[in-house]
Design an enzyme around this catalytic site. Structure first.
Site, PDB file in Angstrom:
ATOM      1  N   LYS A 112      -0.030  -6.390   6.337  1.00  0.00           N
ATOM      2  CA  LYS A 112       1.303  -6.255   7.102  1.00  0.00           C
ATOM      3  C   LYS A 112       1.345  -7.462   8.418  1.00  0.00           C
ATOM      4  O   LYS A 112       3.042  -7.802   8.887  1.00  0.00           O
ATOM      5  CB  LYS A 112       1.510  -4.518   8.028  1.00  0.00           C
ATOM      6  CG  LYS A 112       2.186  -3.908   6.675  1.00  0.00           C
ATOM      7  CD  LYS A 112       1.784  -2.598   7.593  1.00  0.00           C
ATOM      8  CE  LYS A 112       2.527  -1.180   7.394  1.00  0.00           C
ATOM      9  NZ  LYS A 112       2.593   0.059   7.358  1.00  0.00           N
ATOM     10  N   LYS A 192       2.720  -2.458  -5.532  1.00  0.00           N
ATOM     11  CA  LYS A 192       2.969  -0.845  -5.446  1.00  0.00           C
ATOM     12  C   LYS A 192       4.328  -0.440  -5.076  1.00  0.00           C
ATOM     13  O   LYS A 192       5.285  -1.787  -4.319  1.00  0.00           O
ATOM     14  CB  LYS A 192       2.423  -0.170  -4.257  1.00  0.00           C
ATOM     15  CG  LYS A 192       2.845  -0.162  -2.997  1.00  0.00           C
ATOM     16  CD  LYS A 192       1.876   0.692  -2.505  1.00  0.00           C
ATOM     17  CE  LYS A 192       1.776   0.498  -0.859  1.00  0.00           C
ATOM     18  NZ  LYS A 192       1.516   1.183   0.505  1.00  0.00           N
ATOM     19  N   LYS A 195       9.287   1.532  -0.016  1.00  0.00           N
ATOM     20  CA  LYS A 195      10.367   1.541   0.007  1.00  0.00           C
ATOM     21  C   LYS A 195      11.379   0.722   0.653  1.00  0.00           C
ATOM     22  O   LYS A 195      11.772   0.492   0.883  1.00  0.00           O
ATOM     23  CB  LYS A 195      10.584   2.384   1.880  1.00  0.00           C
ATOM     24  CG  LYS A 195       9.779   4.094   1.675  1.00  0.00           C
ATOM     25  CD  LYS A 195       9.188   4.982   3.492  1.00  0.00           C
ATOM     26  CE  LYS A 195       8.972   6.409   2.622  1.00  0.00           C
ATOM     27  NZ  LYS A 195       8.334   7.127   3.441  1.00  0.00           N
TER      28      LYS A 195
HETATM   29  P1  AMP Z   1       4.779   6.039   3.601  1.00  0.00           P
HETATM   30  O1  AMP Z   1       6.205   6.289   2.651  1.00  0.00           O
HETATM   31  O2  AMP Z   1       4.043   4.675   3.488  1.00  0.00           O
HETATM   32  O3  AMP Z   1       4.224   6.810   4.884  1.00  0.00           O
HETATM   33  O4  AMP Z   1       3.405   7.166   1.976  1.00  0.00           O
HETATM   34  C1  AMP Z   1       3.555   8.292   2.378  1.00  0.00           C
HETATM   35  C2  AMP Z   1       3.129   9.002   1.096  1.00  0.00           C
HETATM   36  O5  AMP Z   1       3.438   8.261  -0.205  1.00  0.00           O
HETATM   37  C3  AMP Z   1       1.330   8.395   1.831  1.00  0.00           C
HETATM   38  O6  AMP Z   1       0.605   9.110   0.918  1.00  0.00           O
HETATM   39  C4  AMP Z   1       1.319   6.635   0.508  1.00  0.00           C
HETATM   40  O7  AMP Z   1      -0.003   6.961  -0.152  1.00  0.00           O
HETATM   41  C5  AMP Z   1       2.140   8.156  -0.552  1.00  0.00           C
HETATM   42  N1  AMP Z   1       2.798   6.048  -1.281  1.00  0.00           N
HETATM   43  C6  AMP Z   1       3.287   5.381  -1.228  1.00  0.00           C
HETATM   44  N2  AMP Z   1       4.011   4.467  -2.292  1.00  0.00           N
HETATM   45  C7  AMP Z   1       2.968   5.189  -3.251  1.00  0.00           C
HETATM   46  C8  AMP Z   1       2.781   4.231  -4.406  1.00  0.00           C
HETATM   47  N3  AMP Z   1       4.309   3.311  -4.962  1.00  0.00           N
HETATM   48  N4  AMP Z   1       2.873   5.187  -5.522  1.00  0.00           N
HETATM   49  C9  AMP Z   1       1.711   6.331  -4.762  1.00  0.00           C
HETATM   50  N5  AMP Z   1       1.737   6.686  -3.529  1.00  0.00           N
HETATM   51  C10 AMP Z   1       2.339   5.816  -2.517  1.00  0.00           C
END
Ligand code: AMP
Ligand code: TRP
Length: 323
Positions: A112, A192, A195
C-alpha cells in the site's frame, strides 16, 4: 463461550473473494454457540482516502450484503467501527507494545505504501486491527489468508501486554474456510481478487448480472494446456477456478478434477460461472428486499450491546494500565 470478531472495509462493492474467503465463514460461525461481532471498519478505509460523498452509501451496501448472506443475528452484532470510539482508544494503548520495524515488515504496508505513499495510517493500520479484535476480547477471527500476518502481529501484542501487566487478553486464533481463503483475480491470477483490481473483469462483484458473471468467467485467463488439474504453482488460473467450484459445491479439488476429466477449459469456465450465478442469486434477492430503513434500525438495535462490551474492556484496560 467463544467470542468471534471480524471486519470488512466499506471501500467498494463486496466481491466473491470476500464472500468465499471470509463472510461465508462468518455465517457458519454465527450458527454456532458463540458471541459474534462483525464490523464495518470505516476508519481503516480512510487509509486509502476514499470519496467522503460515497462513504455512507458504501457502508449501507456492505451491511446489506452481510445481512443478505445469512448471518444469524441472534448471537451476532453487526456495527460500524466509528460508532464505537473505544476501538481507537485501545489502539493507542496497544501501540506501545508494537515495534515500528514489525509494522514496516507487513506485506500490506509495503504494497500500500508503494501505491499511496507511506503515511502513518498505513503503517499503524494493523494496531487498529488488533484493537478491533481485542476490544471484545475475541478468541477467534475468521479472515482470508491475506490477513495472516496481521493476526500474528495481534498475537505478539497480546503476549507483550499480558507479560507487562496481567493475563488479560485471550490469544486470538485465525480461522479460514477449507478452500476459497485466497481467491485470485480472473484476469491476473498472480494477484488476489480485490475490490480495486485495475482490471474490473478480474473481480466478480456481488451485484454483477448473470451475463456479466458468465462473460467474466469465459474470458478468465488460464494456460495453454487443456488439462483441468489443481496445480497452484504452474496452473494458477485453472486452480483458482477449481477452488471456486470446489468451495461452492463442497467438493475436494480431486473430485472436481475427476468430474471434469473430459471437459474443455471453455466448458469448465461456463460451469463455474453458472455455479457462481446460482450461489449469488438468492443473496441478491434478499439484498433487494432490504430497505435503508431496515439497515438503520438494525444498526440502532445492535449498537447498545456492542458499546457496553467495548466500554467494559476499556474500563478494565484503563484500570490495568493505571489511567
Ligand atoms: P477487505 O475487503 O480487504 O476489507 O477484506 C474483507 C475480508 O475478505 C477479509 O477477511 C479478507 O481476508 C477477505 N478477502 C479479501 N479479498 C480476498 C480474496 N481475494 N480471497 C479471499 N479472501 C479475501
Ligand atoms: N484488515 C482487514 C482487511 O483489510 C479488515 C479488518 C480490520 C479486520 N479490522 C479487522 C479483519 C479485525 C478482522 C479483524 O480485510
Amino acid at each position: 463461550m467463544k467470542t468471534v470478531f471480524s471486519g470488512i472495509q466499506p471501500t467498494g462493492k463486496v466481491h466473491l473473494g470476500n464472500l468465499l474467503g471470509a463472510i461465508n465463514n462468518w455465517v457458519s460461525l454465527s450458527n454456532e454457540e458463540s458471541k459474534n461481532y462483525f464490523c464495518v471498519v470505516d476508519l481503516h478505509s480512510l487509509t486509502t482516502h476514499p470519496d467522503p460523498s460515497k462513504m455512507q452509501e458504501n457502508i449501507q451496501e456492505t451491511i446489506k450484503v452481510l445481512v443478505s448472506s445469512g448471518i444469524n443475528q441472534k448471537n451476532s452484532k453487526i456495527y460500524i467501527q466509528s460508532n464505537v470510539p473505544e476501538h481507537v482508544q485501545l489502539s493507542w494503548i496497544l501501540s506501545n507494545f508494537c515495534q515500528i520495524g514489525e509494522l514496516q515488515r507487513m506485506t500490506q504496508f509495503k504494497e500500500k505504501s508503494d501505491q499511496l505513499g507511506s503515511h502513518a495510517g498505513i503503517l499503524t493500520y494493523p494496531i487498529l486491527m488488533a484493537a478491533d479484535i481485542l476490544i471484545h476480547k475475541a478468541n477467534e477471527v475468521p479472515v482470508g489468508d491475506d490477513q495472516t500476518q496481521h493476526l500474528e502481529l495481534t498475537r505478539n501484542i497480546v503476549e507483550r501486554f499480558n507479560n507487562a501487566y496481567t493475563e488479560y487478553f485471550p490469544l486470538p486464533e485465525k480461522t479460514s474456510g477449507k478452500a476459497g481463503a485466497r481467491l485470485m483475480s480472473l484476469r491476473h491470477p498472480d494477484n488476489k481478487m480485490s475490490k480495486s483490481n485495475d482490471d474490473l473483469n478480474g473481480t466478480i462483484y456481488f451485484d454483477d448480472s448473470k451475463d456479466e458473471i458468465i462473460k467474466k468467467f469465459k474470458s478468465s485467463v488460464t494456460d495453454s494446456e487443456n488439462e483441468i488439474k489443481f496445480d497452484i504453482e504452474n496452473k494458477k488460473g485453472i486452480s483458482n477456478l477449481i477452488d471456486i467450484y470446489s468451495t461452492l459445491h463442497d467438493m475436494s479439488h480431486e473430485d472436481v478434477e475427476i468430474k471434469f476429466k473430459n471437459s474443455s477449459y471453455g466448458e469448465f469456465k461456463i460451469e463455474v460461472g453458472e455455479t457462481v450465478v446460482s450461489y449469488l442469486e438468492p443473496l441478491r434477492e434478499k439484498y433487494e428486499s432490504l430497505s435503508d430503513g431496515d439497515i438503520s434500525s438494525l444498526i440502532r438495535d445492535h449498537l447498545d450491546d456492542v458499546k457496553d462490551s467495548a466500554k467494559k474492556t476499556m474500563d478494565e484496560v484503563s484500570a490495568i494500565v493505571g489511567v
